[in-house]
Design a protein around this motif. Structure first.
Motif, PDB file in Angstrom:
ATOM      1  N   PRO A   1       0.824  -1.206   0.000  1.00  0.00           N
ATOM      2  CA  PRO A   1       0.000   0.000   0.000  1.00  0.00           C
ATOM      3  C   PRO A   1       0.861   1.260   0.000  1.00  0.00           C
ATOM      4  N   SER A   2       0.338   2.323  -0.544  1.00  0.00           N
ATOM      5  CA  SER A   2       1.103   3.573  -0.601  1.00  0.00           C
ATOM      6  C   SER A   2       1.039   4.301   0.738  1.00  0.00           C
ATOM      7  N   GLU A   3       2.065   5.097   1.014  1.00  0.00           N
ATOM      8  CA  GLU A   3       2.164   5.888   2.233  1.00  0.00           C
ATOM      9  C   GLU A   3       2.567   7.317   1.858  1.00  0.00           C
ATOM     10  N   PRO A   4       2.239   8.279   2.719  1.00  0.00           N
ATOM     11  CA  PRO A   4       2.594   9.681   2.409  1.00  0.00           C
ATOM     12  C   PRO A   4       4.073   9.875   2.115  1.00  0.00           C
ATOM     13  N   ARG A   5       4.940   9.109   2.757  1.00  0.00           N
ATOM     14  CA  ARG A   5       6.379   9.278   2.528  1.00  0.00           C
ATOM     15  C   ARG A   5       6.819   8.796   1.154  1.00  0.00           C
ATOM     16  N   ASP A   6       5.921   8.170   0.409  1.00  0.00           N
ATOM     17  CA  ASP A   6       6.225   7.758  -0.961  1.00  0.00           C
ATOM     18  C   ASP A   6       6.047   8.918  -1.958  1.00  0.00           C
ATOM     19  N   SER A   7       5.515  10.016  -1.482  1.00  0.00           N
ATOM     20  CA  SER A   7       5.325  11.179  -2.356  1.00  0.00           C
ATOM     21  C   SER A   7       6.664  11.634  -2.914  1.00  0.00           C
ATOM     22  N   ALA A   8       6.751  11.714  -4.228  1.00  0.00           N
ATOM     23  CA  ALA A   8       8.026  12.008  -4.898  1.00  0.00           C
ATOM     24  C   ALA A   8       7.752  12.107  -6.391  1.00  0.00           C
ATOM     25  N   VAL A   9       8.812  12.430  -7.130  1.00  0.00           N
ATOM     26  CA  VAL A   9       8.760  12.310  -8.583  1.00  0.00           C
ATOM     27  C   VAL A   9       9.533  11.049  -8.956  1.00  0.00           C
ATOM     28  N   TYR A  10       8.888  10.201  -9.725  1.00  0.00           N
ATOM     29  CA  TYR A  10       9.495   8.942 -10.141  1.00  0.00           C
ATOM     30  C   TYR A  10       9.875   9.040 -11.616  1.00  0.00           C
ATOM     31  N   PHE A  11      11.145   8.787 -11.887  1.00  0.00           N
ATOM     32  CA  PHE A  11      11.644   8.855 -13.256  1.00  0.00           C
ATOM     33  C   PHE A  11      11.995   7.470 -13.766  1.00  0.00           C
ATOM     34  N   CYS A  12      11.714   7.282 -15.019  1.00  0.00           N
ATOM     35  CA  CYS A  12      12.161   6.115 -15.745  1.00  0.00           C
ATOM     36  C   CYS A  12      13.214   6.583 -16.742  1.00  0.00           C
ATOM     37  N   ALA A  13      14.244   5.774 -16.947  1.00  0.00           N
ATOM     38  CA  ALA A  13      15.281   6.106 -17.918  1.00  0.00           C
ATOM     39  C   ALA A  13      15.664   4.838 -18.672  1.00  0.00           C
ATOM     40  N   SER A  14      16.168   5.010 -19.885  1.00  0.00           N
ATOM     41  CA  SER A  14      16.641   3.851 -20.629  1.00  0.00           C
ATOM     42  C   SER A  14      17.959   4.173 -21.307  1.00  0.00           C
ATOM     43  N   SER A  15      18.700   3.129 -21.632  1.00  0.00           N
ATOM     44  CA  SER A  15      19.981   3.307 -22.324  1.00  0.00           C
ATOM     45  C   SER A  15      20.269   2.085 -23.182  1.00  0.00           C
ATOM     46  N   LEU A  16      21.213   2.271 -24.072  1.00  0.00           N
ATOM     47  CA  LEU A  16      21.602   1.214 -25.001  1.00  0.00           C
ATOM     48  C   LEU A  16      23.093   0.989 -24.881  1.00  0.00           C
ATOM     49  N   GLY A  17      23.483  -0.261 -24.815  1.00  0.00           N
ATOM     50  CA  GLY A  17      24.907  -0.540 -24.848  1.00  0.00           C
ATOM     51  C   GLY A  17      25.384  -1.291 -23.635  1.00  0.00           C
ATOM     52  N   THR A  18      26.619  -1.675 -23.704  1.00  0.00           N
ATOM     53  CA  THR A  18      27.162  -2.567 -22.694  1.00  0.00           C
ATOM     54  C   THR A  18      28.018  -1.864 -21.662  1.00  0.00           C
ATOM     55  N   GLY A  19      28.233  -0.576 -21.803  1.00  0.00           N
ATOM     56  CA  GLY A  19      29.143   0.096 -20.895  1.00  0.00           C
ATOM     57  C   GLY A  19      28.463   1.119 -20.012  1.00  0.00           C
ATOM     58  N   ALA A  20      29.084   1.378 -18.870  1.00  0.00           N
ATOM     59  CA  ALA A  20      28.544   2.364 -17.940  1.00  0.00           C
ATOM     60  C   ALA A  20      28.649   3.770 -18.498  1.00  0.00           C
ATOM     61  N   GLN A  21      29.353   3.934 -19.607  1.00  0.00           N
ATOM     62  CA  GLN A  21      29.486   5.264 -20.193  1.00  0.00           C
ATOM     63  C   GLN A  21      28.281   5.651 -21.037  1.00  0.00           C
TER      64      GLN A  21
END
Lengths: 115, 115
Positions: free
Chosen positions: A81-101
């Motif tokens: 269940p959700s709680e007030p402390r979960d209030s935030a902005v949630y971001f999704c991100a994606s990337s392509l490739g095998t390196g941390a760069q």
């Protein structure tokens, strides 16, 4: 390209309710990340997937949070269940490739308010 | 583990003046370094990144950053800012060779460009 798509953009819910956030990554990207942004903790990684498989979920706050990626073009982050402390902005991100760069491309975010 | 410190939470500056946003990091392994920008109510966008080679990196919108290994810093600069540069700027690192793809972000610096 449409970029990373997130829905809904805004969500207001009451404590105890289930919340589901959705993300569509950039087509062809093989990594998907979920981040949370709050005033107190800044930007923090919750979980990331590679080829639809969860690789690191050490940032997931607790059992109330779960994330899935049933296919390469869709992921969900659920809070139950959700709680007030979960209030935030949630971001999704994606990337392509095998390196941390490799550049991560961020969606516009979902602003969640739990009353 | 990695940590990123952005020393200034807010930087007010007049239009056409130069600006420097400071970033220091700590890591037990080598890292890649990034600067992201977040415009109001938007997701993060990559400004520039340092992977290797020349320590001066040029990015979009006239920004540049210099990597200083001895001081573990990666400060962001622009010689002449515009009103449109008003945004929040995040420094981030990602570890090399660990296999972990997560970005660790600083707390952000809010750049306020005044006319």
């Amino acid at each position: 390209d449409a970029g990373v798509i997130q829905s809904p953009r805004h969500e207001v819910t009451e404590m105890g309710q289930e919340v589901t956030l959705r993300c569509k990554p950039i087509s062809g990207h093989d990594y998907l990340f979920w981040y949370r942004q709050t005033m107190m903790r800044g930007l923090e990684l919750l979980i990331y997937f590679n080829n639809n498989v969860p690789i690191d979920d050490s940032g997931m706050p607790e059992d109330r949070f779960s994330a899935k990626m049933p296919n390469a073009s869709f992921s969900t982050l659920k809070i139950q269940p959700s709680e007030p402390r979960d209030s935030a902005v949630y971001f999704c991100a994606s990337s392509l490739g095998t390196g941390a760069q490799e550049t991560q491309y961020f969606g516009p975010g979902t602003r969640l308010l739990v009353l | 583990a990695q940590s990123v410190t952005q020393l200034d939470s807010q930087v007010p500056v007049f239009e056409e003046a130069p600006v420097e946003l400071r970033c220091n990091y700590s890591s037990s392994v080598s890292v890649y370094l990034f600067w992201y920008v977040q415009y109001p109510n938007q997701g993060l966008q990559l400004l520039l990144k340092y992977l290797s080679g020349s320590t001066l990196v040029k990015g979009i919108n006239g920004f540049e950053a210099e990597f200083n290994k001895s001081q573990t810093s990666f400060h962001l600069r622009k010689p002449s800012v515009h009103i449109s540069d008003t945004a929040e700027y995040f420094c981030a690192v990602s570890p090399l060779h660990t296999g972990r793809r997560a970005l660790t972000f600083g707390s952000g610096t809010r750049l306020q460009v005044q006319p």
